[in-house]
Design a protein around this motif. Structure first.
Motif, PDB file in Angstrom:
ATOM      1  N   GLY A 125      44.321  -3.257 -30.634  1.00  0.00           N
ATOM      2  CA  GLY A 125      43.669  -4.099 -29.369  1.00  0.00           C
ATOM      3  C   GLY A 125      44.335  -3.458 -28.524  1.00  0.00           C
ATOM      4  O   GLY A 125      43.985  -3.825 -27.079  1.00  0.00           O
ATOM      5  N   SER A 126      45.185  -2.853 -28.623  1.00  0.00           N
ATOM      6  CA  SER A 126      45.718  -1.703 -27.657  1.00  0.00           C
ATOM      7  C   SER A 126      44.567  -1.129 -26.682  1.00  0.00           C
ATOM      8  O   SER A 126      43.520  -0.731 -27.299  1.00  0.00           O
ATOM      9  N   THR A 127      44.358  -1.054 -25.454  1.00  0.00           N
ATOM     10  CA  THR A 127      44.029  -0.389 -24.597  1.00  0.00           C
ATOM     11  C   THR A 127      44.435   1.305 -24.200  1.00  0.00           C
ATOM     12  O   THR A 127      43.735   1.729 -23.636  1.00  0.00           O
ATOM     13  N   ASP A 128      45.446   1.419 -24.272  1.00  0.00           N
ATOM     14  CA  ASP A 128      45.760   2.865 -25.005  1.00  0.00           C
ATOM     15  C   ASP A 128      45.599   3.928 -25.608  1.00  0.00           C
ATOM     16  O   ASP A 128      44.783   3.429 -26.456  1.00  0.00           O
ATOM     17  N   GLY A 129      45.293   4.892 -24.758  1.00  0.00           N
ATOM     18  CA  GLY A 129      44.246   5.386 -26.007  1.00  0.00           C
ATOM     19  C   GLY A 129      43.311   6.891 -25.704  1.00  0.00           C
ATOM     20  O   GLY A 129      43.376   6.234 -24.493  1.00  0.00           O
ATOM     21  N   PRO A 130      42.728   6.920 -26.574  1.00  0.00           N
ATOM     22  CA  PRO A 130      41.601   8.002 -25.800  1.00  0.00           C
ATOM     23  C   PRO A 130      40.947   6.814 -25.776  1.00  0.00           C
ATOM     24  O   PRO A 130      40.683   5.576 -25.996  1.00  0.00           O
ATOM     25  N   SER A 131      39.794   7.708 -24.717  1.00  0.00           N
ATOM     26  CA  SER A 131      38.464   7.087 -24.429  1.00  0.00           C
ATOM     27  C   SER A 131      37.444   6.830 -25.743  1.00  0.00           C
ATOM     28  O   SER A 131      37.701   7.880 -26.524  1.00  0.00           O
ATOM     29  N   ILE A 132      37.069   5.864 -25.572  1.00  0.00           N
ATOM     30  CA  ILE A 132      35.968   5.474 -26.673  1.00  0.00           C
ATOM     31  C   ILE A 132      34.435   4.469 -26.180  1.00  0.00           C
ATOM     32  O   ILE A 132      33.984   4.478 -25.268  1.00  0.00           O
ATOM     33  N   GLY A 133      33.646   5.735 -26.611  1.00  0.00           N
ATOM     34  CA  GLY A 133      32.517   5.345 -26.739  1.00  0.00           C
ATOM     35  C   GLY A 133      31.598   5.208 -27.841  1.00  0.00           C
ATOM     36  O   GLY A 133      31.911   5.187 -29.094  1.00  0.00           O
ATOM     37  N   VAL A 134      30.416   3.914 -27.891  1.00  0.00           N
ATOM     38  CA  VAL A 134      29.644   3.600 -28.960  1.00  0.00           C
ATOM     39  C   VAL A 134      28.074   3.656 -28.574  1.00  0.00           C
ATOM     40  O   VAL A 134      27.805   3.800 -27.283  1.00  0.00           O
ATOM     41  N   VAL A 135      27.903   4.557 -29.654  1.00  0.00           N
ATOM     42  CA  VAL A 135      25.870   4.349 -29.441  1.00  0.00           C
ATOM     43  C   VAL A 135      25.641   3.912 -30.587  1.00  0.00           C
ATOM     44  O   VAL A 135      25.619   3.844 -31.878  1.00  0.00           O
ATOM     45  N   VAL A 136      24.682   3.124 -29.906  1.00  0.00           N
ATOM     46  CA  VAL A 136      23.484   1.994 -31.323  1.00  0.00           C
ATOM     47  C   VAL A 136      22.160   2.872 -30.957  1.00  0.00           C
ATOM     48  O   VAL A 136      21.585   2.624 -29.942  1.00  0.00           O
ATOM     49  N   VAL A 137      21.780   3.307 -31.968  1.00  0.00           N
ATOM     50  CA  VAL A 137      20.210   4.254 -31.905  1.00  0.00           C
ATOM     51  C   VAL A 137      19.797   2.605 -32.189  1.00  0.00           C
ATOM     52  O   VAL A 137      19.193   2.463 -33.389  1.00  0.00           O
ATOM     53  N   THR A 138      18.345   2.559 -31.579  1.00  0.00           N
ATOM     54  CA  THR A 138      17.506   1.489 -31.779  1.00  0.00           C
ATOM     55  C   THR A 138      16.018   1.806 -31.470  1.00  0.00           C
ATOM     56  O   THR A 138      15.625   2.853 -31.251  1.00  0.00           O
ATOM     57  N   HIS A 139      15.089   1.251 -32.121  1.00  0.00           N
ATOM     58  CA  HIS A 139      13.829   1.226 -31.927  1.00  0.00           C
ATOM     59  C   HIS A 139      12.926  -0.281 -32.628  1.00  0.00           C
ATOM     60  O   HIS A 139      13.282  -0.240 -33.470  1.00  0.00           O
ATOM     61  N   ALA A 140      12.706  -0.928 -31.637  1.00  0.00           N
ATOM     62  CA  ALA A 140      12.014  -2.604 -31.604  1.00  0.00           C
ATOM     63  C   ALA A 140      13.209  -3.701 -32.077  1.00  0.00           C
ATOM     64  O   ALA A 140      13.334  -3.557 -32.677  1.00  0.00           O
ATOM     65  N   ALA A 141      14.738  -3.235 -31.404  1.00  0.00           N
ATOM     66  CA  ALA A 141      15.676  -3.925 -31.802  1.00  0.00           C
ATOM     67  C   ALA A 141      16.302  -4.997 -31.477  1.00  0.00           C
ATOM     68  O   ALA A 141      17.061  -5.728 -31.275  1.00  0.00           O
ATOM     69  N   ARG A 142      15.657  -5.739 -30.580  1.00  0.00           N
ATOM     70  CA  ARG A 142      15.746  -6.792 -29.859  1.00  0.00           C
ATOM     71  C   ARG A 142      16.280  -7.897 -30.364  1.00  0.00           C
ATOM     72  O   ARG A 142      17.164  -8.401 -29.643  1.00  0.00           O
TER      73      ARG A 142
END
Length: 320
Positions: A6-23
């Motif tokens: 829950g801390s906002t300190d620290g390294p930058s975070i990215g999230v990749v969600v790989v989709t195909h017909a995933a609405r």
């Protein structure tokens, strides 16, 4: 310094969600990620499905990146996405992996943010209506207790030492950079990367508290094709994935557990699934010697065989 979830300190975070017909999956997958106090950049990658996945992801607040279907590759598409984000830590998810708790991302990424591991992966639990083999597979691969593995743990864990799943995993981008990132491959890009990281002295963390609901209904044909693809990929990377252990050790362990734990009424279905999976894997191990037209017919990844990596001769081999 250890950071609490829950801390906002620290390294930058990215999230990749790989989709195909995933609405249909986005409203269960994205909200816990977008609400995270880590304030990640959430990138939804779509292989040109044209079903509204991209539009809904943008409306929900995610970034998007469209990849032509002919260019999609399990490894290289994720590689492009992580480089596009450029964050210190990147989480990889599939859209049908639904976080159970709002603090999922903090828990999943903690070992990587704290420098305890180069990759961390979460616990996958089956859907409520999961078939016996789906349920047993999740029990076998995703125990209730967290742990950290290194190459020195091989005598204890065998092939499980380099096990990982990009349906729910977090990676150090610096560590991935050092091995050239995810490679062009038919499947198992995360297993290849994890094995390379272990060989360089890094650790893998399993985070049982980072839980997603994720399992797949598989017909017998699906099971055959899935295992064909795994066997094909492992044969191509045998020096990395099979050098320390005789083939099929972990598969036999799973079969033994499944037969022991399955209810009597479930046994015919479980036995059929195990037999078809074994056959697919064994044929897949011979797959690189087959004509590509035959391998394509046996594979579960139809798009791969006409994709740019395959046309350029990669056929699942690592590409720098």
């Amino acid at each position: 310094m250890t950071r609490q979830p829950g801390s906002t300190d620290g390294p930058s975070i990215g999230v990749v969600v790989v989709t195909h017909a995933a609405r249909r999956h986005l409203e269960r997958c994205l909200p816990p990620l977008l609400r995270s106090p880590l304030r990640p950049r959430v990138l939804v990658v779509n292989s040109s499905s044209g079903d509204g996945t991209v539009e809904l992801a943008e409306a929900m607040g995610a970034e998007t990146f469209v990849v032509p279907r002919a260019s999609f590759n399990h490894g290289l598409t994720r590689e492009l996405a992580r480089r596009r984000l450029g964050t210190a830590v990147v989480a990889m998810l599939t859209p049908d992996a639904y976080p159970v708790r709002d603090d999922f991302l903090e828990r999943l990424t903690a070992p990587v943010r704290d420098g305890h591991a180069a990759v961390a992966y979460g616990r996958q639990i089956p859907r409520e209506d999961a078939a016996p083999v789906e349920r047993l597979g999740r029990i076998f691969n995703y125990p209730a207790t967290s742990h950290v593995r290194s190459l020195t743990d091989w005598p204890q864990h065998g092939g499980y030492t380099h096990f990982c799943s990009n349906a729910c995993a977090a990676w150090s981008n610096a560590a991935l950079d050092a091995i050239g990132g995810f490679k062009a491959t038919l499947v198992s890009e995360e297993t290849i990367a994890a094995a390379e990281l272990l060989a360089r002295g890094h650790k893998i963390a399993y985070v049982a508290e980072a839980v997603v609901v994720h399992s797949h209904a598989q017909s017998l044909e699906d099971a055959f094709r899935r295992q064909f693809d795994i066997g094909y990929t492992r044969r191509l990377h045998a020096d990395l994935l099979l050098a320390r252990e005789r083939d099929e050790v972990r598969g036999r362990q799973f079969a033994t557990m499944a037969l022991r734990k399955a209810a009597v009424a479930e046994l015919p279905r479980v036995v059929a699934h195990l037999a078809v999976s074994w056959l697919g894997y064994r044929i897949g191990m011979a797959g690189p010697r087959l004509p590509q037209a035959v391998a394509r017919r046996l594979s579960g990844q139809d798009y791969y065989w006409t994709s740019e990596p395959a046309r350029n001769g990669a056929r699942g081999l690592a590409v720098a």
